[in-house]
Design a protein around this motif. Structure first.
Motif, PDB file in Angstrom:
ATOM      1  N   LEU A 127       0.789  -1.091  -0.026  1.00 22.24           N
ATOM      2  CA  LEU A 127      -0.077   0.022  -0.015  1.00 22.24           C
ATOM      3  C   LEU A 127       0.809   1.294   0.024  1.00 22.24           C
ATOM      4  O   LEU A 127       1.456   1.437   0.667  1.00 22.24           O
ATOM      5  CB  LEU A 127      -0.930  -0.057   1.314  1.00 22.24           C
ATOM      6  N   ALA A 128       0.717   2.028  -1.273  1.00 23.14           N
ATOM      7  CA  ALA A 128       1.554   3.180  -1.197  1.00 23.14           C
ATOM      8  C   ALA A 128       0.715   4.556  -0.483  1.00 23.14           C
ATOM      9  O   ALA A 128       0.001   5.165  -1.089  1.00 23.14           O
ATOM     10  CB  ALA A 128       1.724   3.702  -2.723  1.00 23.14           C
ATOM     11  N   THR A 129       1.149   4.698   0.914  1.00 23.08           N
ATOM     12  CA  THR A 129       0.534   5.539   1.586  1.00 23.08           C
ATOM     13  C   THR A 129       1.207   6.935   1.464  1.00 23.08           C
ATOM     14  O   THR A 129       2.396   6.939   1.335  1.00 23.08           O
ATOM     15  CB  THR A 129       0.343   5.291   3.203  1.00 23.08           C
ATOM     16  N   PRO A 130       0.636   8.064   1.610  1.00 22.64           N
ATOM     17  CA  PRO A 130       1.098   9.394   1.719  1.00 22.64           C
ATOM     18  C   PRO A 130       2.008   9.733   2.663  1.00 22.64           C
ATOM     19  O   PRO A 130       1.906   9.065   3.815  1.00 22.64           O
ATOM     20  CB  PRO A 130       0.155  10.300   1.601  1.00 22.64           C
ATOM     21  N   VAL A 256      -0.488   7.074   9.277  1.00 27.83           N
ATOM     22  CA  VAL A 256      -0.152   5.879   8.717  1.00 27.83           C
ATOM     23  C   VAL A 256       0.617   5.225   9.579  1.00 27.83           C
ATOM     24  O   VAL A 256       1.330   5.750  10.537  1.00 27.83           O
ATOM     25  CB  VAL A 256       0.800   6.267   7.657  1.00 27.83           C
ATOM     26  N   ASN A 257       0.297   3.819   9.686  1.00 29.77           N
ATOM     27  CA  ASN A 257       1.105   2.783  10.651  1.00 29.77           C
ATOM     28  C   ASN A 257       1.568   1.789   9.914  1.00 29.77           C
ATOM     29  O   ASN A 257       0.686   0.646   9.608  1.00 29.77           O
ATOM     30  CB  ASN A 257       0.358   2.444  11.883  1.00 29.77           C
ATOM     31  N   GLY A 263      -2.596  -0.369   7.625  1.00 27.51           N
ATOM     32  CA  GLY A 263      -1.584   0.649   6.759  1.00 27.51           C
ATOM     33  C   GLY A 263      -1.830   2.022   6.946  1.00 27.51           C
ATOM     34  O   GLY A 263      -1.005   2.848   7.364  1.00 27.51           O
ATOM     35  N   ILE A 264      -3.288   2.550   6.893  1.00 22.62           N
ATOM     36  CA  ILE A 264      -3.621   3.972   6.934  1.00 22.62           C
ATOM     37  C   ILE A 264      -5.079   3.936   7.250  1.00 22.62           C
ATOM     38  O   ILE A 264      -5.890   3.217   6.968  1.00 22.62           O
ATOM     39  CB  ILE A 264      -3.205   4.588   5.581  1.00 22.62           C
ATOM     40  N   PHE A 265      -5.227   4.998   8.221  1.00 27.52           N
ATOM     41  CA  PHE A 265      -6.648   5.441   8.825  1.00 27.52           C
ATOM     42  C   PHE A 265      -7.036   6.698   8.421  1.00 27.52           C
ATOM     43  O   PHE A 265      -6.077   7.766   8.633  1.00 27.52           O
ATOM     44  CB  PHE A 265      -6.595   5.055  10.163  1.00 27.52           C
TER      45      PHE A 265
END
Length: 283
Positions: A127-130, A256-257, A263-265
């Motif tokens: 997952l490519a999170t910001p 992000v964790n 992955g992201i909330f």
């Protein structure tokens, strides 16, 4: 997270010793197969995907295996092949029958588990999170997408909404949203009720916003503002919050964790000033 599971069992004669299976797979991937173009980069062996592959070998569904292994995937695929011929024979079966999966350019990582003549392979794109530093730009982009949606009449499930006015960003609502995203990411839950018993309204009050009406949308595991807003628009309940003409202000935040499988909330908070009249929460 999208996932595909495929299997093949064929007999094959033993082959001479060859490079390890990940190397064989990357050779196929980088040279192309089945008339497909070659991928631009090799797959990386990922310990968490090895664990996911072991769990699929034990009968777990791909989604559950990735979740248990702590790997947040944007795309994933699981392949099961059976041959007594070793790594080289396995690679030949993969090239002949699973070329599309091996050459998929989006995939980045690979995990492998062996059990006798059986091999389980998990391919995934993380997952490519910001980045945290992107937060101001992400908030502005979410607001832009929300206001683009609000300028058009639309149906949210069984309810119809007229086009309505644009919202504006509120730093206080952004603080309330960030507090809840941080809490969900670090304490590993997904709910409007905070770990401390807080509600969307109490978090907005705590942030110093005197509200008349409050609404909240949450999301997890989506990597971009576009995906988050589209997901909310496609859900009737979330869409109602997004189109509600009573709201004047919005705040949005993500946390992000990478140690958390989601992955992201995301938390999106809507409100209008007043003396506390109504509350709407959507998950």
């Amino acid at each position: 997270m999208a996932g595909v599971v495929l299997a093949l069992a064929l007999a094959a004669h033993a082959s001479p010793a060859a490079a390890a299976l990940p190397d064989n797979i990357n050779t196929i991937r980088l040279h192309g197969c089945g008339g497909r173009p070659s991928a631009s980069r090799p797959l990386r062996v990922a310990r968490r995907l090895d664990e996911a592959a072991r769990r699929t070998a034990g009968g777990a569904r791909l989604h559950d295996a990735l979740l248990a292994a702590g790997y947040s995937a944007e795309e994933s695929a699981a392949i099961h092949v059976a041959t007594p011929g070793g790594d080289l024979a396995t690679a030949r079966l993969l090239e002949a029958h699973f070329c599309a999966q091996l050459s998929e350019p989006m995939m980045r990582d690979i995990g492998i588990a062996h059990r006798g003549a059986d091999t389980w392979i998990v391919l995934a794109a993380p997952l490519a999170t910001p980045n945290p530093g992107d937060a101001p730009a992400v908030s502005r982009r979410v607001l832009e997408l929300v206001n683009e949606a609000r300028v058009h009449a639309r149906r949210c499930g069984s309810k119809s909404f007229d086009a309505t006015f644009a919202l504006k960003l509120s730093s206080a609502l952004g603080d309330a949203a960030l507090a809840h995203s941080l809490d969900m990411a670090t304490r590993n839950y997904f709910d409007h009720s905070g770990a401390d018993g807080s509600t969307p309204a109490s978090r907005v009050t705590r942030a110093g916003y005197g509200w008349g009406v409050v609404g909240e949308n949450i999301a997890a595991g989506v990597a971009s503002p576009e995906e988050a807003v589209q997901g909310w628009l496609h859900s009737p309940a979330h869409c109602e919050n997004l189109m509600d003409p009573r709201f004047t202000d919005m705040g949005v935040a993500y946390m992000v964790n990478q140690k958390n499988p989601s992955g992201i909330f995301w938390t999106q908070v809507f409100a209008a000033p007043g003396s506390g009249l109504a509350l709407h929460t959507r998950r």
